[in-house]
Design an enzyme around this catalytic site. Structure first.
Site, PDB file in Angstrom:
ATOM      1  N   MET A  83      28.440  30.310  72.496  1.00  0.00           N
ATOM      2  CA  MET A  83      27.196  29.814  71.911  1.00  0.00           C
ATOM      3  C   MET A  83      26.535  28.792  72.841  1.00  0.00           C
ATOM      4  O   MET A  83      27.045  28.484  73.903  1.00  0.00           O
ATOM      5  CB  MET A  83      27.491  29.172  70.547  1.00  0.00           C
ATOM      6  CG  MET A  83      28.266  30.060  69.595  1.00  0.00           C
ATOM      7  SD  MET A  83      28.768  29.235  68.064  1.00  0.00           S
ATOM      8  CE  MET A  83      27.221  29.240  67.166  1.00  0.00           C
ATOM      9  N   ASP A 242      30.926  32.398  68.265  1.00  0.00           N
ATOM     10  CA  ASP A 242      32.384  32.450  68.176  1.00  0.00           C
ATOM     11  C   ASP A 242      32.961  31.511  67.125  1.00  0.00           C
ATOM     12  O   ASP A 242      33.939  31.842  66.457  1.00  0.00           O
ATOM     13  CB  ASP A 242      33.032  32.214  69.532  1.00  0.00           C
ATOM     14  CG  ASP A 242      32.547  30.964  70.245  1.00  0.00           C
ATOM     15  OD1 ASP A 242      31.811  30.152  69.632  1.00  0.00           O
ATOM     16  OD2 ASP A 242      32.900  30.780  71.424  1.00  0.00           O
TER      17      ASP A 242
END
Length: 509
Positions: A83, A242
């Site tokens: 991210m 994630d």
């Protein structure tokens, strides 16, 4: 539904992990395909999205071959990914430069600019995060100010999984979880924040359509199908970042449920109906894969890193012996720790080898051992390392306990393999620690379940209880808890007492 299997890709920092699950939650096969990270200068950390695409294509073909599964048997493809990046692409989806990834720290001036124009507290209450150079918004602002030609040519700003989804389907989309890692997203309204975008004089049109993680982005195009080896038309579910995928994989899909990832870094997160806004801004918030939930979170920098550092610096003999007898050196370290008493003979470890994000938000902090005596042993040092990580995580846990009293904590990640550490955590936190079936597959499993929910194979995310059931419960020792409570107070006093020292030491950095 033609297919019988779910294909999940987890685009991490070091490589893409491709996995196949069946609809009963069994992991059928797993393949890792690595890719490089580029460091053009100090503080600059980038990756080439073409490397991701090659890794996704290569790992998919290898996975199908090794599992003996035909592409016609794949029901859906879904994603988990790193991210807080910033990738600018043109109208055709071609990358205009390498992606600035989460670990990049070049945007410190842009962070200061954001704080000046928006205000830290205002930004925190809009986005659920502190305004920081770590997030995509500051990186986008850096490109605008330092590479204006690229900024002007750009059509969309994407994250890692969003780029691969475009390559597969032609869609320019992202999900709520990745959007909540940009510092540009209104967390509660679940839309891009006009207030922040306008304050920074950024282009709103650069931001992709935002969807729930379970939405289908489209089917795989014939062109992409030829490259990746899958069937054209196979549905692609967006998936999530994630952290949010790990939350589902750990079984945290109901309000108040809590988990801890104990890896190189470590974080504690809960599932919540609403964001948790800590008055001291010690914790932050993502959107869950379930769009009706949030995942308040606190992350520490050096958890497993601390133990790994201790092993490499102080445990040469254990490393050597482990090679001879075929044992992991961590097992030998654990054996020594079991010979010591809780509290490490009065030794405290402050785990700030990499500075600290949540809960301290102090990048000048340093690691320290406090309380050494003539009787202190190497085993005491080893135990103190594990206990110090536990104390630091308790600071985060205490924030959440005030809003959602935590009954127990699911433990995943590499650190969950060691029962000694799990017991220490249970004793410090005075909460049962639950060890699930899969410890290191949580992110890919979360993405797989997201894919299954997206195509209607599963009614909701509660199916994770069948996918990743609890194998073991570590019960806290009440007597040890009384001792650890006293040492926890000393741990916090020690940190505060060293603040001036940290500042003085950083003069030499």
């Amino acid at each position: 539904m033609a297919g019988q299997y779910i294909l999940a890709h987890d685009l991490g920092t070091s490589g893409n992990k491709a996995t196949i699950y069946d609809f009963k939650g069994n992991l059928c096969a797993s393949v890792l395909c690595e890719y490089p990270t580029y460091y053009p200068q100090d503080g600059f950390v980038e990756q080439d999205p073409n490397d991701w695409w090659r890794a996704v294509c290569s790992s998919t073909k290898r996975l199908l071959q090794e599992a003996g599964i035909r592409n016609t048997e794949i029901a859906v493809v879904s994603f988990s990914a790193q991210m807080m990046g910033c990738l600018l692409v043109d109208h055709c989806g071609e990358a205009l430069r390498k992606m600035i990834i989460w670990a990049d720290t070049r945007s410190v001036e842009q962070e200061a600019e954001m704080i000046d124009k928006i205000g830290m507290e205002r930004g925190y209450h809009i986005t659920g995060h502190r305004l920081s150079a770590s997030y995509g918004g500051a990186k986008l602002l850096w490109i605008k100010e330092n590479e204006p030609d690229i900024y002007d040519k750009a059509y969309k700003m994407l994250n890692a999984k969003d780029y691969i989804i475009h390559r597969l389907t032609g869609a320019f989309v992202t999900d709520y979880s990745d959007a909540s890692g940009t510092n540009l997203f209104d967390l509660e309204r679940k839309m891009w924040s006009e207030e922040i975008v306008n304050a920074l004089d950024l282009r709103m049109d650069l931001l992709p359509e935002v969807h729930a993680s379970t939405d289908i982005a489209g089917g795989i195009t014939p062109e992409a199908a030829m490259e990746i080896g899958l069937l054209a038309g196979t549905p692609v579910v967006i998936g999530g970042g994630d952290g949010s995928c790990a939350c589902v994989g750990a079984g945290v899909v109901e309000e108040g449920k809590t988990y801890n990832v104990l890896g190189s870094s470590s974080w504690i997160s809960i599932a919540s109906k609403t964001p948790v806004f800590d008055p001291a801004m010690r914790t932050f918030n993502w959107v869950h894969l379930d769009p009706d939930l949030y995942t308040p979170c606190g992350t520490m920098q050096a958890a497993g890193y601390s133990l790994n550092w201790f092993k490499n610096v102080f445990c040469k003999d254990e490393i050597k012996e482990g090679k001879v007898i075929g044992k992991n050196p961590y097992q030998l370290i654990d054996k020594q720790i079991l010979q010591t008493a809780p509290g490490a003979n009065g030794l405290l470890y402050l785990p700030y080898l990499l500075g600290e994000r949540s809960p301290r938000w102090n990048f000048q902090a340093k690691g320290a051992f406090i309380g050494m005596k003539i009787t202190t042993t190497k085993a005491d040092f080893a135990r103190a390392v594990l206990e110090g990580v536990g104390y630091n995580l308790k600071v985060i846990l205490d924030v959440f306990d005030k809003t959602y009293p935590v009954s127990d904590v699911v433990l995943i990640g590499g650190g969950a393999k060691g029962e000694v550490w799990a017991q220490i955590l249970a004793d410090i936190w005075q909460k049962p620690v639950l060890i699930p079936r899969y410890l290191e597959e949580a992110t890919s499993m979360g993405a797989a379940i997201c894919g299954g929910v997206g195509i209607g194979a599963f009614p909701n995310f509660s199916v994770i209880k069948q996918f990743n059931s609890i194998n073991k419960t570590i019960v806290p020792n009440l007597k040890n808890g009384e001792l650890y409570n006293k040492l926890y107070k000393a741990f916090n006093v020690a940190y505060n007492g060293l603040l001036d020292t940290y500042n003085m030491l950083n003069m030499n950095d």
